[in-house]
Design a protein around this motif. Structure first.
Motif, PDB file in Angstrom:
ATOM      1  N   LEU A 188      25.253   4.038  11.626  1.00 10.73           N
ATOM      2  CA  LEU A 188      24.750   2.600  10.955  1.00 10.73           C
ATOM      3  C   LEU A 188      25.870   1.437  11.156  1.00 10.73           C
ATOM      4  N   ALA A 189      26.520   1.517  12.118  1.00 11.07           N
ATOM      5  CA  ALA A 189      27.429   0.459  12.383  1.00 11.07           C
ATOM      6  C   ALA A 189      27.166  -0.045  13.860  1.00 11.07           C
ATOM      7  N   ALA A 190      26.690   1.205  14.645  1.00 13.82           N
ATOM      8  CA  ALA A 190      26.920   1.563  16.338  1.00 13.82           C
ATOM      9  C   ALA A 190      25.361   1.200  15.884  1.00 13.82           C
ATOM     10  N   ALA A 191      23.840   1.523  15.188  1.00 10.68           N
ATOM     11  CA  ALA A 191      22.879   0.940  15.896  1.00 10.68           C
ATOM     12  C   ALA A 191      22.476  -0.188  15.848  1.00 10.68           C
ATOM     13  N   ARG A 192      23.115  -0.963  14.238  1.00 16.27           N
ATOM     14  CA  ARG A 192      23.530  -2.210  14.361  1.00 16.27           C
ATOM     15  C   ARG A 192      23.900  -2.932  15.521  1.00 16.27           C
ATOM     16  N   GLY A 193      25.102  -2.500  16.031  1.00 17.93           N
ATOM     17  CA  GLY A 193      25.835  -2.957  16.659  1.00 17.93           C
ATOM     18  C   GLY A 193      26.831  -4.313  16.341  1.00 17.93           C
ATOM     19  N   HIS A 194      27.500  -3.347  15.071  1.00 15.35           N
ATOM     20  CA  HIS A 194      28.490  -4.440  14.993  1.00 15.35           C
ATOM     21  C   HIS A 194      30.026  -3.884  14.697  1.00 15.35           C
ATOM     22  N   LEU A 195      30.585  -5.220  15.798  1.00 13.17           N
ATOM     23  CA  LEU A 195      31.256  -4.337  16.735  1.00 13.17           C
ATOM     24  C   LEU A 195      32.655  -4.255  15.184  1.00 13.17           C
ATOM     25  N   ALA A 196      32.369  -5.437  15.085  1.00 13.42           N
ATOM     26  CA  ALA A 196      34.534  -5.624  14.513  1.00 13.42           C
ATOM     27  C   ALA A 196      34.498  -4.862  13.737  1.00 13.42           C
ATOM     28  N   VAL A 197      33.699  -3.571  13.142  1.00 15.79           N
ATOM     29  CA  VAL A 197      33.210  -2.664  11.547  1.00 15.79           C
ATOM     30  C   VAL A 197      33.338  -1.327  12.014  1.00 15.79           C
ATOM     31  N   LEU A 198      32.694  -1.347  14.098  1.00 14.85           N
ATOM     32  CA  LEU A 198      32.991   0.325  13.986  1.00 14.85           C
ATOM     33  C   LEU A 198      34.425   0.237  14.559  1.00 14.85           C
ATOM     34  N   GLN A 199      34.970  -0.993  15.075  1.00 11.64           N
ATOM     35  CA  GLN A 199      35.996  -0.776  15.319  1.00 11.64           C
ATOM     36  C   GLN A 199      37.009  -0.388  13.860  1.00 11.64           C
ATOM     37  N   ARG A 200      36.903  -1.193  12.906  1.00 13.05           N
ATOM     38  CA  ARG A 200      37.717  -0.614  11.682  1.00 13.05           C
ATOM     39  C   ARG A 200      37.276   0.673  11.611  1.00 13.05           C
ATOM     40  N   LEU A 201      36.057   1.418  11.761  1.00 15.35           N
ATOM     41  CA  LEU A 201      36.032   3.014  11.158  1.00 15.35           C
ATOM     42  C   LEU A 201      36.577   3.975  12.354  1.00 15.35           C
ATOM     43  N   VAL A 202      36.897   3.232  13.967  1.00  6.01           N
ATOM     44  CA  VAL A 202      37.116   3.826  14.358  1.00  6.01           C
ATOM     45  C   VAL A 202      38.642   3.836  14.259  1.00  6.01           C
ATOM     46  N   ASP A 203      39.609   3.455  13.763  1.00  3.57           N
ATOM     47  CA  ASP A 203      40.421   3.227  13.225  1.00  3.57           C
ATOM     48  C   ASP A 203      41.207   3.668  11.823  1.00  3.57           C
ATOM     49  N   LEU A 255      17.194   6.515  13.253  1.00  2.15           N
ATOM     50  CA  LEU A 255      18.492   5.425  12.633  1.00  2.15           C
ATOM     51  C   LEU A 255      17.696   4.178  12.165  1.00  2.15           C
ATOM     52  N   PRO A 256      18.022   3.154  12.060  1.00  3.50           N
ATOM     53  CA  PRO A 256      17.158   2.075  11.698  1.00  3.50           C
ATOM     54  C   PRO A 256      17.675   1.253  13.004  1.00  3.50           C
ATOM     55  N   ALA A 257      16.626   0.302  12.736  1.00  3.87           N
ATOM     56  CA  ALA A 257      16.177   0.015  13.842  1.00  3.87           C
ATOM     57  C   ALA A 257      17.566  -1.227  14.255  1.00  3.87           C
ATOM     58  N   ALA A 258      17.484  -1.804  15.460  1.00  4.46           N
ATOM     59  CA  ALA A 258      18.832  -3.255  15.722  1.00  4.46           C
ATOM     60  C   ALA A 258      18.163  -4.471  14.905  1.00  4.46           C
ATOM     61  N   GLU A 259      18.770  -4.960  14.814  1.00  2.64           N
ATOM     62  CA  GLU A 259      18.465  -6.562  14.364  1.00  2.64           C
ATOM     63  C   GLU A 259      18.467  -7.631  15.662  1.00  2.64           C
TER      64      GLU A 259
END
Length: 260
Positions: A188-203, A255-259
């Motif tokens: 969900l974070a990747a589909a929306r392009g939320h980089l900071a959240v994606l980094q935390r999820l990777v972490d 997947l949800p469309a990117a905003e």
């Protein structure tokens, strides 16, 4: 929850419209005048909104107290299933939420989409509200899923709410839970392009190559959403680039469309 739609007052009497407007603007003096003239405090507009909804959503403590003192029903729902408690969580009005809880509001409520207090606060990033819900209310299910199978953790990830995500992680939420389409928070974070959240999820070591019901990974989601920074992050973290050539289905299906 579209405010422009919800504000329409078709089907209401003129004084009822005025009460709604006064509640929305916290014009307590005018509200008292109208209540003194026996205007129905539970009058609904065409989408079921009552004066208490407007006062709670706008964070007007005086207006909320006045309406409750004069017979407003604390749990009235609008056509979307939103009540005053859910609206206060959605808009981040902690004091209003506390007043409503102390007035007997049902805390285990949800709207027509299955959103609970926790979902509303997480999606909008209201950490003080999340803290109150988790620390002061009883028997709140941290991993309760909405109608799409998404938890508050999913909602925070999908809407880029990093602080809310961190709070939920700290509260012990399930990181690996999937929604009804098999999407993890990483998808969900990747589909929306939320980089900071994606980094935390990777972490926190979510499985980078977890596939959803369509066989897609978060890397697919980032690529389809045209988020090259997220693609680079996932590749750098060890996502398998070969998965991009292993799916043969039309893009942008579940997947949800990117905003924008």
């Amino acid at each position: 929850m579209e405010e422009a739609l919800a504000w329409e007052t078709d089907g209401m009497l003129p004084l009822e419209r005025q009460l709604h407007e006064a509640a929305r603007r916290n014009n307590v003096g005018r509200m008292k005048e109208l209540i003194g003239r026996r205007v129905n405090v539970r009058a609904r507009n065409h989408v079921g909104r009552v004066a208490l909804h407007w006062a709670a959503g706008a964070g007007h403590e005086q207006a909320v107290r006045l309406l409750l003192e004069h017979g407003a029903a604390v749990d009235d729902e609008d056509a979307f299933g939103m009540n005053a408690l859910l609206l206060s969580a959605w808009f981040g009005h902690l004091r209003i939420l506390q007043i409503l809880v102390n007035s007997g509001a049902k805390i285990h409520c949800e709207n027509k989409e299955g959103l609970t207090l926790l979902h509303c606060a997480a999606q909008k990033g209201h950490v003080p509200v999340l803290a109150f819900i988790m620390e002061d209310l009883e028997d709140v299910a941290l991993d309760h899923a909405d109608k799409l199978g998404r938890t508050a953790f999913h909602r925070a990830a999908e809407h880029g709410q990093l602080d809310a995500l961190d709070f939920l992680v700290g509260s012990g939420c399930d990181h690996s839970v999937k929604d009804k389409d098999g999407n993890t928070a990483l998808h969900l974070a990747a589909a929306r392009g939320h980089l900071a959240v994606l980094q935390r999820l990777v972490d926190i070591r979510l499985d980078l190559d977890e596939r959803n019901a369509e066989g897609l990974t978060a890397l697919h989601a980032a690529a389809e959403g045209i988020h090259p920074d997220c693609v680079r992050l996932l590749l750098g973290a060890g996502s398998n680039v070969n998965t991009l050539t292993q799916v043969t289905r039309p893009p942008h299906h579940h997947l949800p469309a990117a905003e924008p």
